[in-house]
Design a protein around this motif. Structure first.
Motif, mmCIF file in Angstrom:
data_model
loop_
_atom_site.group_PDB
_atom_site.id
_atom_site.type_symbol
_atom_site.label_atom_id
_atom_site.label_comp_id
_atom_site.label_asym_id
_atom_site.label_seq_id
_atom_site.Cartn_x
_atom_site.Cartn_y
_atom_site.Cartn_z
ATOM 1 N N ALA A 216 -37.811 -28.258 -7.687
ATOM 2 C CA ALA A 216 -37.312 -27.679 -8.891
ATOM 3 C C ALA A 216 -37.996 -27.330 -9.805
ATOM 4 O O ALA A 216 -38.402 -26.293 -10.575
ATOM 5 C CB ALA A 216 -36.608 -29.107 -9.013
ATOM 6 N N ILE A 217 -39.481 -28.132 -9.673
ATOM 7 C CA ILE A 217 -40.082 -28.295 -11.105
ATOM 8 C C ILE A 217 -41.574 -26.683 -10.650
ATOM 9 O O ILE A 217 -41.598 -25.961 -11.427
ATOM 10 C CB ILE A 217 -41.340 -29.189 -11.319
ATOM 11 N N PHE A 218 -42.148 -26.932 -9.892
ATOM 12 C CA PHE A 218 -42.925 -25.702 -8.816
ATOM 13 C C PHE A 218 -41.957 -24.529 -8.812
ATOM 14 O O PHE A 218 -43.066 -23.258 -8.169
ATOM 15 C CB PHE A 218 -44.209 -26.740 -8.194
ATOM 16 N N GLN A 219 -40.782 -24.497 -7.541
ATOM 17 C CA GLN A 219 -40.055 -23.419 -6.819
ATOM 18 C C GLN A 219 -39.673 -22.060 -8.529
ATOM 19 O O GLN A 219 -39.735 -23.117 -9.403
ATOM 20 C CB GLN A 219 -38.814 -23.979 -6.535
ATOM 21 N N PRO A 220 -40.101 -21.027 -8.328
ATOM 22 C CA PRO A 220 -39.589 -20.291 -9.243
ATOM 23 C C PRO A 220 -38.563 -20.330 -10.265
ATOM 24 O O PRO A 220 -37.157 -20.625 -8.677
ATOM 25 C CB PRO A 220 -39.861 -18.861 -8.177
ATOM 26 N N SER A 221 -38.724 -20.372 -10.935
ATOM 27 C CA SER A 221 -36.988 -20.438 -12.271
ATOM 28 C C SER A 221 -35.751 -19.195 -12.233
ATOM 29 O O SER A 221 -36.432 -17.988 -11.986
ATOM 30 C CB SER A 221 -37.730 -20.219 -13.674
ATOM 31 N N LYS A 222 -34.850 -19.778 -11.449
ATOM 32 C CA LYS A 222 -33.591 -19.161 -11.532
ATOM 33 C C LYS A 222 -32.422 -19.559 -12.305
ATOM 34 O O LYS A 222 -32.698 -20.361 -12.298
ATOM 35 C CB LYS A 222 -33.340 -18.901 -9.790
ATOM 36 N N ILE A 223 -31.520 -18.973 -12.830
ATOM 37 C CA ILE A 223 -30.792 -19.209 -13.242
ATOM 38 C C ILE A 223 -29.551 -18.999 -12.549
ATOM 39 O O ILE A 223 -29.573 -18.178 -11.958
ATOM 40 C CB ILE A 223 -30.253 -18.324 -14.483
ATOM 41 N N LYS A 224 -28.918 -20.248 -13.040
ATOM 42 C CA LYS A 224 -27.247 -20.385 -11.882
ATOM 43 C C LYS A 224 -26.259 -19.589 -12.732
ATOM 44 O O LYS A 224 -26.295 -19.055 -14.291
ATOM 45 C CB LYS A 224 -26.745 -21.119 -11.997
ATOM 46 N N TYR A 225 -25.790 -18.199 -12.385
ATOM 47 C CA TYR A 225 -24.989 -17.400 -12.503
ATOM 48 C C TYR A 225 -24.497 -17.137 -11.207
ATOM 49 O O TYR A 225 -25.185 -16.243 -10.610
ATOM 50 C CB TYR A 225 -25.310 -16.041 -13.420
ATOM 51 N N LYS A 226 -22.931 -16.984 -11.269
ATOM 52 C CA LYS A 226 -22.262 -16.834 -10.320
ATOM 53 C C LYS A 226 -21.186 -15.418 -10.360
ATOM 54 O O LYS A 226 -21.139 -14.438 -11.512
ATOM 55 C CB LYS A 226 -20.729 -17.162 -9.759
ATOM 56 N N CYS A 227 -21.417 -14.120 -8.817
ATOM 57 C CA CYS A 227 -21.992 -13.167 -8.947
ATOM 58 C C CYS A 227 -20.059 -12.472 -8.878
ATOM 59 O O CYS A 227 -19.946 -13.882 -8.078
ATOM 60 C CB CYS A 227 -22.749 -12.342 -7.756
ATOM 61 N N PRO A 228 -19.673 -12.273 -9.474
ATOM 62 C CA PRO A 228 -18.225 -11.864 -9.555
ATOM 63 C C PRO A 228 -17.936 -11.340 -8.159
ATOM 64 O O PRO A 228 -17.193 -11.197 -7.883
ATOM 65 C CB PRO A 228 -17.678 -11.392 -11.231
ATOM 66 N N GLN A 229 -18.461 -10.395 -7.788
ATOM 67 C CA GLN A 229 -18.334 -10.199 -6.695
ATOM 68 C C GLN A 229 -18.598 -10.195 -5.318
ATOM 69 O O GLN A 229 -17.724 -10.884 -4.270
ATOM 70 C CB GLN A 229 -18.769 -7.972 -6.346
ATOM 71 N N CYS A 230 -19.611 -10.927 -4.713
ATOM 72 C CA CYS A 230 -20.034 -11.803 -3.702
ATOM 73 C C CYS A 230 -20.510 -13.178 -3.648
ATOM 74 O O CYS A 230 -20.055 -13.931 -2.813
ATOM 75 C CB CYS A 230 -21.386 -11.499 -3.138
ATOM 76 N N GLY A 231 -20.397 -14.438 -5.013
ATOM 77 C CA GLY A 231 -19.984 -15.434 -5.317
ATOM 78 C C GLY A 231 -21.775 -15.818 -5.338
ATOM 79 O O GLY A 231 -21.949 -17.089 -5.756
ATOM 80 N N LEU A 232 -23.211 -15.168 -5.059
ATOM 81 C CA LEU A 232 -23.948 -15.703 -4.889
ATOM 82 C C LEU A 232 -23.907 -16.308 -6.692
ATOM 83 O O LEU A 232 -23.812 -15.003 -7.528
ATOM 84 C CB LEU A 232 -25.085 -14.742 -5.298
ATOM 85 N N ASN A 233 -24.766 -17.615 -6.416
ATOM 86 C CA ASN A 233 -24.725 -18.286 -7.989
ATOM 87 C C ASN A 233 -26.578 -18.476 -8.136
ATOM 88 O O ASN A 233 -26.445 -19.162 -9.392
ATOM 89 C CB ASN A 233 -24.053 -19.545 -8.075
#
Length: 259
Positions: A216-233
């Motif tokens: 979690a520390i070393f992997q590329p930083s991503k933000i949790k946000y649920k896509c309203p269309q496909c659900g990718l979060n």
């Protein structure tokens, strides 16, 4: 009664500033109780400590009752991991005089509520860009923290005499961390079959949690946000379109505007 139910529900689940302050106050209470439980895990129970434990047990029970009362799905609420942990903690506090063993180590399970409760994740995601960027690392660190101190208290109960006090607890912490990291200095070892099985458990689960934190520390930083269309979060911090379906996403930022 309906007004009271509504008032409590708004405190626990509402969006107002008062509700957020209430939830942050509960988190502060949780943090202080965890510090107290860790600090007293190796100490003999005195009348003063017994009174404090009873008061904490009652407060935690009231909180648990309130959350259960306002829950729309009582069964699901009671089956949540942190609710079960609270039930165990309350039992270890209120029924301690009736128990023959030392179950103080179970009280550290209260740490599971530090993050996984009171809609805190929702509040932090909305109000803190730092948390949104490092959510996985923060959650992994909390899980590892809880595991280390629950296991340390368990090792202290099983492998050390109660009279060992703080020195014994530090030795138990040292053994737990050395085993978790597979360092294996060998100066403190478990000789019984149950002790060896406990060591295996610490290595397997502890290493998995440690690897999860490192990833979690070393992997590329991503933000949790649920896509309203496909659900990718999971999305890049500066994403304006979902990389899976192309839908526009509106990720909240501080000082930046997403399309």
């Amino acid at each position: 009664m309906k007004e009271l139910h509504r008032a409590i529900r708004l405190l626990y689940t509402g969006h107002s500033q008062r509700a957020r302050r209430f939830r942050y106050g509960l988190i502060l209470f949780d943090a202080l109780t965890i510090i107290y439980f860790i600090a007293t895990a190796a100490l003999p129970t005195t009348p003063t400590m017994f009174a404090i434990n009873t008061a904490l047990g009652v407060l935690i029970l009231l909180d648990l009752a309130a959350r259960s009362w306002i829950s729309q799905n009582l069964r699901r609420e009671l089956m949540r991991i942190y609710t079960l942990a609270d039930l165990v903690v309350v039992a270890s506090l209120l029924f301690a005089p009736l128990l023959t063993g030392n179950f103080a180590f179970l009280r550290v399970l209260r740490g599971l509520r530090l993050i996984h409760a009171y809609h805190l994740l929702r509040d932090l995601r909305r109000e803190s860009l730092f948390f949104r960027r490092h959510e996985d690392a923060i959650l992994a660190a909390v899980n590892l923290f809880v595991f280390i101190f629950v296991t340390t208290s368990l090792v202290f109960v099983l492998a050390f005499d109660e009279k060992a006090g703080l020195t014994g607890y530090i030795d138990a912490l040292y053994f737990t961390v050395a085993t978790l990291t597979t360092t294996g200095f060998g100066d403190i070892t478990m000789t019984t079959p149950s002790g060896k099985l406990l060591s295996v458990f610490i290595m397997v689960v502890g290493v998995a949690l440690f690897v999860q934190l490192a990833r979690a520390i070393f992997q590329p930083s991503k933000i949790k946000y649920k896509c309203p269309q496909c659900g990718l979060n999971r999305h890049e911090p500066d994403a304006i379109h979902c990389k899976h379906c192309g839908e526009s996403v509106k990720i909240e930022t501080e000082g930046e505007v997403g399309a």
